[in-house]
Design a protein around this motif. Structure first.
Motif, PDB file in Angstrom:
ATOM      1  N   LYS A 143      42.844  29.525  29.012  1.00 23.69           N
ATOM      2  CA  LYS A 143      43.190  28.279  28.307  1.00 23.69           C
ATOM      3  C   LYS A 143      43.026  27.152  28.993  1.00 23.69           C
ATOM      4  CE  LYS A 143      46.176  30.329  24.698  1.00 23.69           C
ATOM      5  NZ  LYS A 143      47.540  30.725  24.441  1.00 23.69           N
ATOM      6  N   LYS A 144      43.066  27.154  30.309  1.00 25.77           N
ATOM      7  CA  LYS A 144      42.964  26.140  31.389  1.00 25.77           C
ATOM      8  C   LYS A 144      41.559  25.850  31.829  1.00 25.77           C
ATOM      9  CE  LYS A 144      47.469  24.557  32.387  1.00 25.77           C
ATOM     10  NZ  LYS A 144      47.757  23.105  32.400  1.00 25.77           N
ATOM     11  N   ASP A 145      40.577  26.598  31.208  1.00 26.77           N
ATOM     12  CA  ASP A 145      39.444  26.574  31.591  1.00 26.77           C
ATOM     13  C   ASP A 145      38.937  27.252  33.112  1.00 26.77           C
ATOM     14  OD1 ASP A 145      36.456  26.096  31.044  1.00 26.77           O
ATOM     15  OD2 ASP A 145      36.637  24.069  31.992  1.00 26.77           O
ATOM     16  N   GLY A 146      39.996  28.115  33.312  1.00 29.13           N
ATOM     17  CA  GLY A 146      39.636  28.774  34.741  1.00 29.13           C
ATOM     18  C   GLY A 146      38.840  30.014  34.585  1.00 29.13           C
ATOM     19  N   LYS A 147      38.550  30.666  35.653  1.00 26.86           N
ATOM     20  CA  LYS A 147      37.812  32.211  35.586  1.00 26.86           C
ATOM     21  C   LYS A 147      38.691  32.928  36.731  1.00 26.86           C
ATOM     22  CE  LYS A 147      34.352  30.208  33.395  1.00 26.86           C
ATOM     23  NZ  LYS A 147      35.093  29.148  32.929  1.00 26.86           N
ATOM     24  N   ILE A 148      38.594  34.340  36.541  1.00 27.63           N
ATOM     25  CA  ILE A 148      39.747  35.171  37.123  1.00 27.63           C
ATOM     26  C   ILE A 148      38.871  36.376  37.233  1.00 27.63           C
ATOM     27  CG2 ILE A 148      41.002  35.314  35.044  1.00 27.63           C
ATOM     28  CD1 ILE A 148      43.291  35.471  36.899  1.00 27.63           C
ATOM     29  N   PHE A 149      38.970  37.002  38.316  1.00 26.17           N
ATOM     30  CA  PHE A 149      38.493  38.400  38.784  1.00 26.17           C
ATOM     31  C   PHE A 149      39.919  39.093  39.207  1.00 26.17           C
ATOM     32  CE2 PHE A 149      33.864  39.046  39.846  1.00 26.17           C
ATOM     33  CZ  PHE A 149      33.494  38.166  38.966  1.00 26.17           C
ATOM     34  N   LEU A 150      39.847  40.462  38.912  1.00 25.24           N
ATOM     35  CA  LEU A 150      40.750  41.277  39.397  1.00 25.24           C
ATOM     36  C   LEU A 150      40.719  41.918  40.615  1.00 25.24           C
ATOM     37  CD1 LEU A 150      43.796  42.584  38.420  1.00 25.24           C
ATOM     38  CD2 LEU A 150      42.262  44.542  37.862  1.00 25.24           C
ATOM     39  N   GLN A 151      41.550  42.010  41.614  1.00 20.85           N
ATOM     40  CA  GLN A 151      41.283  42.807  42.521  1.00 20.85           C
ATOM     41  C   GLN A 151      41.945  44.174  42.978  1.00 20.85           C
ATOM     42  OE1 GLN A 151      43.207  42.574  46.555  1.00 20.85           O
ATOM     43  NE2 GLN A 151      41.195  41.946  47.553  1.00 20.85           N
ATOM     44  N   ILE A 152      40.953  45.201  42.778  1.00 24.18           N
ATOM     45  CA  ILE A 152      41.550  46.398  42.684  1.00 24.18           C
ATOM     46  C   ILE A 152      41.377  47.115  43.924  1.00 24.18           C
ATOM     47  CG2 ILE A 152      41.076  48.800  41.818  1.00 24.18           C
ATOM     48  CD1 ILE A 152      39.026  47.548  39.700  1.00 24.18           C
ATOM     49  N   MET A 153      42.689  47.653  44.384  1.00 22.66           N
ATOM     50  CA  MET A 153      43.005  48.256  45.776  1.00 22.66           C
ATOM     51  C   MET A 153      43.851  49.113  45.519  1.00 22.66           C
ATOM     52  SD  MET A 153      45.412  46.394  48.792  1.00 22.66           S
ATOM     53  CE  MET A 153      47.066  47.082  47.899  1.00 22.66           C
ATOM     54  N   HIS A 154      43.328  50.273  46.459  1.00 20.10           N
ATOM     55  CA  HIS A 154      44.420  51.589  46.564  1.00 20.10           C
ATOM     56  C   HIS A 154      44.629  51.218  48.084  1.00 20.10           C
ATOM     57  CE1 HIS A 154      45.444  55.702  47.077  1.00 20.10           C
ATOM     58  NE2 HIS A 154      45.140  56.011  45.962  1.00 20.10           N
ATOM     59  N   THR A 155      46.006  51.598  48.335  1.00 20.21           N
ATOM     60  CA  THR A 155      46.438  51.443  49.825  1.00 20.21           C
ATOM     61  C   THR A 155      46.390  52.672  50.621  1.00 20.21           C
ATOM     62  OG1 THR A 155      48.751  52.324  48.920  1.00 20.21           O
ATOM     63  CG2 THR A 155      48.569  49.892  48.768  1.00 20.21           C
ATOM     64  N   GLY A 156      45.869  53.854  49.895  1.00 25.36           N
ATOM     65  CA  GLY A 156      45.758  54.806  50.994  1.00 25.36           C
ATOM     66  C   GLY A 156      46.802  55.181  51.718  1.00 25.36           C
ATOM     67  N   ARG A 157      46.590  54.973  53.183  1.00 26.96           N
ATOM     68  CA  ARG A 157      47.709  55.667  53.838  1.00 26.96           C
ATOM     69  C   ARG A 157      48.715  54.527  54.276  1.00 26.96           C
ATOM     70  NH1 ARG A 157      45.431  55.746  60.267  1.00 26.96           N
ATOM     71  NH2 ARG A 157      44.854  53.425  60.416  1.00 26.96           N
ATOM     72  N   ILE A 158      48.450  53.384  53.907  1.00 28.87           N
ATOM     73  CA  ILE A 158      49.429  52.284  54.044  1.00 28.87           C
ATOM     74  C   ILE A 158      50.474  52.127  52.937  1.00 28.87           C
ATOM     75  CG2 ILE A 158      49.568  49.831  54.416  1.00 28.87           C
ATOM     76  CD1 ILE A 158      48.114  51.307  56.627  1.00 28.87           C
ATOM     77  N   ALA A 159      51.362  53.140  52.831  1.00 25.40           N
ATOM     78  CA  ALA A 159      52.076  53.330  52.035  1.00 25.40           C
ATOM     79  C   ALA A 159      53.491  54.480  52.391  1.00 25.40           C
ATOM     80  CB  ALA A 159      51.326  54.396  50.943  1.00 25.40           C
ATOM     81  N   HIS A 160      54.212  54.326  51.573  1.00 22.75           N
ATOM     82  CA  HIS A 160      55.509  55.340  51.694  1.00 22.75           C
ATOM     83  C   HIS A 160      55.642  56.022  50.627  1.00 22.75           C
ATOM     84  CE1 HIS A 160      59.309  57.085  53.003  1.00 22.75           C
ATOM     85  NE2 HIS A 160      58.908  56.541  54.247  1.00 22.75           N
ATOM     86  N   GLN A 161      56.291  57.384  50.707  1.00 19.33           N
ATOM     87  CA  GLN A 161      56.481  58.192  49.433  1.00 19.33           C
ATOM     88  C   GLN A 161      57.547  57.799  48.775  1.00 19.33           C
ATOM     89  OE1 GLN A 161      54.378  61.108  49.420  1.00 19.33           O
ATOM     90  NE2 GLN A 161      55.135  61.094  47.251  1.00 19.33           N
TER      91      GLN A 161
END
Length: 357
Positions: free
Chosen positions: A91-109
């Motif tokens: 609506k503001k005449d902007g453009k937008i991409f979604l970044q897809i990220m899987h954290t892998g081992r940078i995580a905690h259970q």
């Protein structure tokens, strides 16, 4: 105008961007219960005057939610939630991409939903700590991914990309940088596999290249970008002897896919002088440079003036300056970001920064 090229329109394949400035992806931890919400829509709408917004990292699966309060794009509810953001930006005449990220081992259970496990290319625990509901904890030791896991996660990415298009995004960015899952496959310090996904350069780049091919085949290469960080050591990424050869090979193979862009993050003082510039010349399409340019607009102007396929992404200054483009136009001062509210819930230090008006 002082930064005339930087502020001039740019044709990103099928998209007309209002300028050469890209808002870099930045974690802001406002997705309570991993759901995109109205507050996030307001945040991105405020910044829609930039040429292209790349959203914060968004998980394609439950196992990729390594941090608290980061958004996902694997459920119907999340997809609907993200539509609020895309509609607000458009609506503001902007453009937008979604970044897809899987954290892998940078995580905690503790940060993962029930039934999800911390997984990575190899069962090598990352050095360092991560914030959890019980405070700072060492990263969990990951389970080594099976071939079936690899196929499942790649399919999760494809579903996430399809969901992103349904949610109204103009495209997606594969996060293959900063020590997260695709980067973990590329790096010898986090990948000691002995099958087709480890060892040689061809094998270590296989996961990323398969991912890019599968996503671009389904949603279109013109809607698929990728982010890399050669020589980056963030999130316990090791420096290894054939980094230049690895990334030269990766970029050469990516050329076969005709992707929307290559986004290069200069996040390390270990990068040899001129390496990223040389790597950019080997990519056949659009290149986004990232790395402190918000504090060096003269250099940003120089880069985009020297090549019609180059863009500049700016991260941190966008946090405190929703009207950053207007401030660049007017050569006005930048607001300072409040460090204490970078990752806290709520609107304070998120949507509350003043504009010039």
């Amino acid at each position: 105008m002082k930064h005339s090229k930087l502020l001039s329109p740019f044709k990103l394949n099928h998209l007309k961007l209002n300028n050469h400035v890209v808002m870099a992806p930045m974690t802001r931890s406002r997705a309570i219960n991993n759901l995109p919400n109205d507050l996030m829509a307001t945040y991105y709408k405020q910044r829609a005057s930039t040429g292209l917004i790349i959203t914060e990292a968004t998980s394609p699966s439950k196992s990729g939610l390594g941090y608290p309060n980061i958004p996902g794009i694997y459920s119907n509810e999340q997809t609907i939630g993200w539509r609020k953001t895309t509609e607000a930006v458009h609506k503001k005449d902007g453009k937008i991409f979604l970044q897809i990220m899987h954290t892998g081992r940078i995580a905690h259970q503790l940060n993962l939903p029930e039934g999800a496990n911390v997984i990575a290319p190899s069962a090598i625990q990352a050095v360092g700590e991560i914030f959890t509901s019980e405070g700072l904890k060492p990263h969990s030791k990951p389970r080594e991914m099976t071939i079936n896991d690899i196929e499942t996660i790649q399919n999760d990415y494809v579903t996430a990309a399809k969901n992103a298009i349904v949610a109204g995004f103009d495209g997606v960015e594969i996060h293959a940088a900063n020590g997260y899952l695709p980067n973990q496959f590329l790096n010898k310090g986090s990948n000691n596999r002995t099958d087709n996904y480890g060892g040689s350069i061809e094998n270590r780049t296989r996961f990323v290249l398969e991912l890019a091919e599968k996503i671009s085949t389904v949603i279109g290469p013109e809607k698929t970008g990728i982010r890399i960080s050669p020589f980056g050591v963030f999130n316990d990424m090791a420096l290894y002897n054939d980094i230049p050869e690895t990334y030269n090979y990766l970029v050469k193979q990516l050329n076969n896919l005709n992707l929307a862009y290559l986004h290069m993050a200069a996040l390390s003082d270990k990068i040899p002088e001129g390496f990223l510039e040389a790597l950019a010349t080997k990519f056949n399409g659009n290149v986004i440079f990232n790395g402190g340019y918000g504090n060096n607009l003269e250099q940003a102007e120089k880069i985009v003036s020297e090549n019609n396929n180059y863009l500049i992404s700016i991260g941190f200054p966008f946090i405190a300056n929703p009207d950053l483009i207007e401030r660049i136009k007017q050569d006005a001062h930048f607001n300072e970001a409040n460090q204490d509210t970078l990752y806290t819930p709520g609107e304070e230090g998120y949507t509350t920064y003043p504009t010039l008006n």
